[in-house]
Every structure is written in C-alpha cells, then in structure tokens.
Design an enzyme around this catalytic site. Sequence first.
Site, PDB file in Angstrom:
ATOM      1  N   ARG A  52     -41.941 116.375  41.573  1.00  0.00           N
ATOM      2  CA  ARG A  52     -42.528 115.694  42.726  1.00  0.00           C
ATOM      3  C   ARG A  52     -41.899 116.179  44.037  1.00  0.00           C
ATOM      4  NH1 ARG A  52     -44.447 110.397  42.051  1.00  0.00           N
ATOM      5  NH2 ARG A  52     -43.234 109.643  43.811  1.00  0.00           N
ATOM      6  N   ARG A  60     -37.253 123.549  50.327  1.00  0.00           N
ATOM      7  CA  ARG A  60     -37.752 124.373  51.443  1.00  0.00           C
ATOM      8  C   ARG A  60     -36.673 125.282  52.019  1.00  0.00           C
ATOM      9  NH1 ARG A  60     -40.167 119.489  53.645  1.00  0.00           N
ATOM     10  NH2 ARG A  60     -42.123 119.134  52.530  1.00  0.00           N
ATOM     11  N   ARG A  96     -38.450 100.472  34.372  1.00  0.00           N
ATOM     12  CA  ARG A  96     -37.355 100.077  35.259  1.00  0.00           C
ATOM     13  C   ARG A  96     -37.867  99.002  36.194  1.00  0.00           C
ATOM     14  NH1 ARG A  96     -32.547 101.215  33.711  1.00  0.00           N
ATOM     15  NH2 ARG A  96     -31.646 101.658  35.774  1.00  0.00           N
ATOM     16  N   ARG A 118     -30.849 103.426  47.246  1.00  0.00           N
ATOM     17  CA  ARG A 118     -31.237 103.730  48.627  1.00  0.00           C
ATOM     18  C   ARG A 118     -31.274 102.449  49.454  1.00  0.00           C
ATOM     19  NH1 ARG A 118     -37.642 105.451  47.695  1.00  0.00           N
ATOM     20  NH2 ARG A 118     -38.248 103.550  46.618  1.00  0.00           N
ATOM     21  N   GLU A 140     -31.516  98.859  47.391  1.00  0.00           N
ATOM     22  CA  GLU A 140     -32.348  98.875  46.186  1.00  0.00           C
ATOM     23  C   GLU A 140     -31.496  99.185  44.950  1.00  0.00           C
ATOM     24  OE1 GLU A 140     -36.031 100.750  47.448  1.00  0.00           O
ATOM     25  OE2 GLU A 140     -36.286 101.488  45.416  1.00  0.00           O
ATOM     26  N   TYR A 191     -46.413 107.335  36.034  1.00  0.00           N
ATOM     27  CA  TYR A 191     -45.771 107.260  37.346  1.00  0.00           C
ATOM     28  C   TYR A 191     -46.774 107.789  38.384  1.00  0.00           C
ATOM     29  CZ  TYR A 191     -41.677 108.193  40.465  1.00  0.00           C
ATOM     30  OH  TYR A 191     -40.757 108.223  41.480  1.00  0.00           O
ATOM     31  N   ASP A 216     -48.733 107.814  42.073  1.00  0.00           N
ATOM     32  CA  ASP A 216     -48.717 107.427  43.482  1.00  0.00           C
ATOM     33  C   ASP A 216     -50.035 106.740  43.837  1.00  0.00           C
ATOM     34  OD1 ASP A 216     -46.203 108.148  44.370  1.00  0.00           O
ATOM     35  OD2 ASP A 216     -46.751 110.252  44.604  1.00  0.00           O
TER      36      ASP A 216
HETATM   37  P1  FAD Z   1     -49.970  97.536  40.502  1.00  0.00           P
HETATM   38  O1  FAD Z   1     -49.816  97.678  41.970  1.00  0.00           O
HETATM   39  O2  FAD Z   1     -48.746  97.367  39.685  1.00  0.00           O
HETATM   40  O3  FAD Z   1     -50.960  96.323  40.221  1.00  0.00           O
HETATM   41  C1  FAD Z   1     -51.124  95.749  38.939  1.00  0.00           C
HETATM   42  C2  FAD Z   1     -51.368  94.260  39.136  1.00  0.00           C
HETATM   43  O4  FAD Z   1     -51.718  93.689  37.864  1.00  0.00           O
HETATM   44  C3  FAD Z   1     -50.120  93.514  39.612  1.00  0.00           C
HETATM   45  O5  FAD Z   1     -50.408  92.816  40.803  1.00  0.00           O
HETATM   46  C4  FAD Z   1     -49.794  92.551  38.457  1.00  0.00           C
HETATM   47  O6  FAD Z   1     -49.339  91.289  38.909  1.00  0.00           O
HETATM   48  C5  FAD Z   1     -51.139  92.401  37.767  1.00  0.00           C
HETATM   49  N1  FAD Z   1     -51.036  92.085  36.342  1.00  0.00           N
HETATM   50  C6  FAD Z   1     -50.382  92.805  35.391  1.00  0.00           C
HETATM   51  N2  FAD Z   1     -50.540  92.215  34.183  1.00  0.00           N
HETATM   52  C7  FAD Z   1     -51.301  91.114  34.379  1.00  0.00           C
HETATM   53  C8  FAD Z   1     -51.821  90.113  33.499  1.00  0.00           C
HETATM   54  N3  FAD Z   1     -51.621  90.155  32.187  1.00  0.00           N
HETATM   55  N4  FAD Z   1     -52.565  89.109  34.041  1.00  0.00           N
HETATM   56  C9  FAD Z   1     -52.823  89.067  35.378  1.00  0.00           C
HETATM   57  N5  FAD Z   1     -52.367  90.001  36.247  1.00  0.00           N
HETATM   58  C10 FAD Z   1     -51.610  91.017  35.741  1.00  0.00           C
HETATM   59  N6  FAD Z   1     -46.937 105.364  45.816  1.00  0.00           N
HETATM   60  C11 FAD Z   1     -47.176 106.151  46.896  1.00  0.00           C
HETATM   61  O7  FAD Z   1     -48.240 106.752  47.014  1.00  0.00           O
HETATM   62  N7  FAD Z   1     -46.229 106.269  47.900  1.00  0.00           N
HETATM   63  C12 FAD Z   1     -45.039 105.621  47.852  1.00  0.00           C
HETATM   64  O8  FAD Z   1     -44.226 105.738  48.770  1.00  0.00           O
HETATM   65  C13 FAD Z   1     -44.766 104.793  46.717  1.00  0.00           C
HETATM   66  N8  FAD Z   1     -43.599 104.136  46.641  1.00  0.00           N
HETATM   67  C14 FAD Z   1     -43.368 103.327  45.578  1.00  0.00           C
HETATM   68  C15 FAD Z   1     -42.180 102.622  45.550  1.00  0.00           C
HETATM   69  C16 FAD Z   1     -41.904 101.777  44.509  1.00  0.00           C
HETATM   70  C17 FAD Z   1     -40.625 101.003  44.511  1.00  0.00           C
HETATM   71  C18 FAD Z   1     -42.842 101.656  43.438  1.00  0.00           C
HETATM   72  C19 FAD Z   1     -42.545 100.748  42.270  1.00  0.00           C
HETATM   73  C20 FAD Z   1     -44.035 102.348  43.452  1.00  0.00           C
HETATM   74  C21 FAD Z   1     -44.310 103.194  44.524  1.00  0.00           C
HETATM   75  N9  FAD Z   1     -45.515 103.872  44.619  1.00  0.00           N
HETATM   76  C22 FAD Z   1     -45.761 104.687  45.700  1.00  0.00           C
HETATM   77  C23 FAD Z   1     -46.569 103.744  43.565  1.00  0.00           C
HETATM   78  C24 FAD Z   1     -47.552 102.597  43.860  1.00  0.00           C
HETATM   79  O9  FAD Z   1     -46.860 101.366  43.875  1.00  0.00           O
HETATM   80  C25 FAD Z   1     -48.635 102.609  42.763  1.00  0.00           C
HETATM   81  O10 FAD Z   1     -49.349 103.815  42.818  1.00  0.00           O
HETATM   82  C26 FAD Z   1     -49.650 101.474  42.871  1.00  0.00           C
HETATM   83  O11 FAD Z   1     -49.033 100.239  43.069  1.00  0.00           O
HETATM   84  C27 FAD Z   1     -50.452 101.410  41.578  1.00  0.00           C
HETATM   85  O12 FAD Z   1     -51.441 100.416  41.685  1.00  0.00           O
HETATM   86  P2  FAD Z   1     -51.970  99.659  40.391  1.00  0.00           P
HETATM   87  O13 FAD Z   1     -53.076  98.789  40.848  1.00  0.00           O
HETATM   88  O14 FAD Z   1     -52.247 100.613  39.292  1.00  0.00           O
HETATM   89  O15 FAD Z   1     -50.723  98.791  39.874  1.00  0.00           O
HETATM   90  N1  UDP Z   2     -34.370 111.948  43.251  1.00  0.00           N
HETATM   91  C1  UDP Z   2     -33.013 112.205  43.238  1.00  0.00           C
HETATM   92  N2  UDP Z   2     -32.323 112.119  44.410  1.00  0.00           N
HETATM   93  C2  UDP Z   2     -32.904 111.779  45.580  1.00  0.00           C
HETATM   94  C3  UDP Z   2     -34.286 111.510  45.583  1.00  0.00           C
HETATM   95  C4  UDP Z   2     -34.983 111.608  44.401  1.00  0.00           C
HETATM   96  O1  UDP Z   2     -32.438 112.482  42.201  1.00  0.00           O
HETATM   97  O2  UDP Z   2     -32.208 111.700  46.605  1.00  0.00           O
HETATM   98  C5  UDP Z   2     -35.096 112.048  41.960  1.00  0.00           C
HETATM   99  C6  UDP Z   2     -35.143 110.683  41.252  1.00  0.00           C
HETATM  100  O3  UDP Z   2     -35.071 110.891  39.857  1.00  0.00           O
HETATM  101  C7  UDP Z   2     -36.489 110.151  41.659  1.00  0.00           C
HETATM  102  C8  UDP Z   2     -37.334 111.424  41.674  1.00  0.00           C
HETATM  103  O4  UDP Z   2     -36.446 112.434  42.158  1.00  0.00           O
HETATM  104  O5  UDP Z   2     -36.978 109.203  40.761  1.00  0.00           O
HETATM  105  C9  UDP Z   2     -38.575 111.353  42.532  1.00  0.00           C
HETATM  106  O6  UDP Z   2     -38.201 111.023  43.855  1.00  0.00           O
HETATM  107  P1  UDP Z   2     -39.092 110.131  44.801  1.00  0.00           P
HETATM  108  O7  UDP Z   2     -38.438 110.073  46.126  1.00  0.00           O
HETATM  109  O8  UDP Z   2     -40.485 110.626  44.713  1.00  0.00           O
HETATM  110  O9  UDP Z   2     -38.945 108.708  44.074  1.00  0.00           O
HETATM  111  P2  UDP Z   2     -39.725 107.308  44.332  1.00  0.00           P
HETATM  112  O10 UDP Z   2     -39.914 107.153  45.801  1.00  0.00           O
HETATM  113  O11 UDP Z   2     -40.997 107.419  43.578  1.00  0.00           O
HETATM  114  O12 UDP Z   2     -38.782 106.319  43.761  1.00  0.00           O
END
Ligand code: FAD
Ligand code: UDP
Length: 372
Positions: free
Chosen positions: A174, A178, A249, A279, A302, A350, A352
């Site tokens: 991911r 550079r 996780r 972070r 976090e 995983y 986005d």
């Molecule tokens: P979710 O957002 O998880 O939605 C699923 C929903 O289903 C939840 O609200 C849950 O409550 C509900 N649900 C589950 N089981 C049940 C059940 N049995 N009954 C009723 N409701 C239920 N993506 C990016 O593009 N950029 C980012 O910077 C980025 N940062 C992230 C940082 C973190 C910490 C995390 C965890 C993810 C990040 N993502 C990021 C990914 C992004 O969160 C996901 O792509 C997106 O949330 C996926 O949407 P979803 O609808 O599939 O799942």
């Molecule tokens: N990662 C790392 N060091 C960093 C940033 C990222 O080792 O400083 C690794 C880590 O395993 C992470 C992965 O690269 O889960 C992808 O990074 P990203 O920033 O995309 O993670 P996210 O925002 O999805 O948690």
Amino acid sequence: MTIERVCIVGAGFSGAVIARELAEQGVASLVIDERSHIAGNCHTKRDAETGVMVHKYGPHIFHTANEIVWDYVNRFADMMPFINRVKATVNGQVYSLPINLHTINQFFGKTMSPGEAKDFITQIAKSDIEEPRSFEEQGMKFVGEELYRAFFDGYTRKQWGIDPSLLPASILKRLPLRFNYDDNYFNHPFQGMPKDGYSSLVENILKHDKIEVRLGCPFEELEEGFQHVFYTGPLDRYFKNDIGRLTYRTLDFEEIRADGDFQGVAVMNYPDRDVPFTRISEHKYFAPWELDSFSKTIAFKEFSRECEAGDTPYYPVRRLDDKKLLENYEERARTISDVTFVGRLGTYQYMDMDVTIAAALDVAAEFLTKNR
Ligand code: FAD
Ligand code: UDP
C-alpha cells in the site's frame, strides 16, 4: 420473480451505496445497523468543546484513482482539498513519510540526489528475495534491513500484533517509496475530505424515499424475513463463529485535549517498538479550510490490540495461517444464494473507502441485472 424490497445489514459505505443504487432502480431497502449512527467506521461528529470534526473510529482520508468513485462521492458531498503529509518519530527524531528522499537523506545523514539514493537503496535492499511472501520479506526487498527495522517492523508488530513474517506482503504494498521530496502519503490523483464529514456524505447517499434506515438494530434480532440480504458485517459472525474466529484488530483511543496546537500535523506515527501506541492524530488538521477557527484542539493516541468477542472489529488481519478457516467460511458463503456478503467485514478484506464503494457499485449492478 422480481424482488421489490431487500434488507441491508450495515449502514457504512457498502450498505449505503448498495441501498442507493437499488433505490434509484425502484428496489426498496431496509438498512439496519446495530450502532446508533450511520457511516460505519467512517463516522464523524463535531466535538462539542472544540468544534473540531472528529473521525470517531480513527482518521479517514479519501483517496482514489477511480474517477467513477470520485464523481460518486462528489455527488453527495463537497470534497475539500486535503493532502495527508504524515510524519514519524523514530528514535528521537522526526522524519517525513512515506519514505522519500528527505527521509533517506536524513536517516543516513547524507545529501544524496534522486539517482544516488536510488542506487543506494538498490544496494542495501535484499534483492535476492524474488517473490516476497510475507510483510517482512516485502519490507527487506523494498528498503533494506535498516529502514525496515526503523519504520516498519515495530509499527507493524504493534499494529497487527504478530510477527511480520506471518503477515501478507500486500499490506506493505500500500505504501509508496519515493526518490524525490514528494511527501504526499498517497499516490492517487483524487484526494480530499468531505466538507461536512463522512456521516453527512453517507446520510446524503441514504436520503431516498425507497430507503428506510433502522439504527440500534442487530441483524440477529431482526424478525422480519427478506427474499434477499446484503450483509456487510463480519463474515464469521454471520455463521456464529461456529468453526472458529477469524482474527481482527481493534483499536483503543486515548483522548488528548489542549489549548492551541498539540503536534502541528494531522498524523504523527510512532514506529518505535517501546512506544505502546502506533500514532497520534490531531483532527483539526484534517480540515485545513477551517483550521483558523479553533482555539482548542483534540487529538487521539491510537493503541491496537487483538479483537475479542464484544469488541469492534477494525482490521481483518488475514494471517497466513488463518487461510484455511477463511476459505471454509468463504465456501459456505458462496452456497447461500439469498445473501450477498460484501464490504470490509463481509469479505474480510483490508479495503479502503474507494475500493469499498467500487465493490458496492458492482454488487448492486450485478443484483439489478439478475433481478430484472
Ligand atoms: P463498515 O464501515 O465497518 O460498516 C459495517 C457496518 O455494519 C457497521 O456500522 C456495523 O455496526 C454494522 N454491522 C456489522 N454487523 C452487524 C450486524 N450483525 N447487525 C447490524 N449491524 C451490523 N479507508 C480509506 O479510504 N482511507 C483512510 O484513511 C482509511 N482509514 C482507516 C482507518 C481506520 C482506523 C480503519 C479501521 C479503516 C480505515 N479505512 C480507510 C477503511 C474504511 O474504514 C473502510 O473502507 C470502510 O469503513 C468500509 O465500509 P463498510 O461499509 O464495508 O464497513
Ligand atoms: N506501516 C508501518 N509504519 C508506518 C506506517 C505504516 O510499518 O509508519 C505499515 C503498517 O503495517 C500498516 C501498513 O504499513 O498497517 C499500511 O499503512 P497505512 O498507513 O496504509 O495503514 P492504515 O492507515 O490503513 O492503518
């Protein structure tokens, strides 16, 4: 037989996009979520004390190369310019991420040109690893041992809770590397932040006569039957974890409040192994267009840990040794024709936001084609 109403489990991006696509073609839906809010893990809410738009489940930055998806989100939100410029504190020094010419020069105390740095990394990278199978092998091949240990090994152990040799190489793929001073964390041409937050964006997607949203409603307690269900919850949970739990996780956040500024940047990573968190994100920096309007700030440390029963699953781990269990669940999911498993949890990937939206658009289109 044409299906006129479906159930969608989960009001995150996956569920909302499917509901909207179906609604626009005349198919009604009941969208349920066990949480008390929409937008899943992308949920945002203004903090009452500071006025800052907080990303409740961790920082979310929208970035994509998919123009269809970019146009889609722009239909439902004003996307404001935002470039993520992440820093990392390693062994008492602040570096620029993703690893770029500044990072390399600073780390090795040099003043290399792009070409020199490229040759240098080629020399120190483990080029004998042909097809990296694990995160560790990918890291060694990518930047060599020293940079790998400093920036990736500790962070990844904390983030994923297992030895990087048991993680797939795809996680590290991911991140860019550079040989210039470009510190834009993402390579994608379209990047931004919804002006009124992600929950407002998702609310606008769900705003349609044919969509009913019911919050605080777990699927397991839903009494009404449906001819078709789109399920965006955890794949193993659907089967009551009957053959075992997939590894996820979860995150814990420690809130920090301060006057003025806390760290001067949206995201500061802490890759050192002896620092317990991964972070710190300072959320006012995710909205640069309103930065001047805050006199106070809010940030979150976090901490990542294994997801136990009852915790919120954030990241599907895809341990190499979980493969059999996952395949077993996937096989069973394929045999259930009236349930479509979709999204980050439903497909245990995983993903986005942009990938999630693209997949949801595809799933909806396929359903509509079959349902006609
Ligand atoms: P979710 O957002 O998880 O939605 C699923 C929903 O289903 C939840 O609200 C849950 O409550 C509900 N649900 C589950 N089981 C049940 C059940 N049995 N009954 C009723 N409701 C239920 N993506 C990016 O593009 N950029 C980012 O910077 C980025 N940062 C992230 C940082 C973190 C910490 C995390 C965890 C993810 C990040 N993502 C990021 C990914 C992004 O969160 C996901 O792509 C997106 O949330 C996926 O949407 P979803 O609808 O599939 O799942
Ligand atoms: N990662 C790392 N060091 C960093 C940033 C990222 O080792 O400083 C690794 C880590 O395993 C992470 C992965 O690269 O889960 C992808 O990074 P990203 O920033 O995309 O993670 P996210 O925002 O999805 O948690």
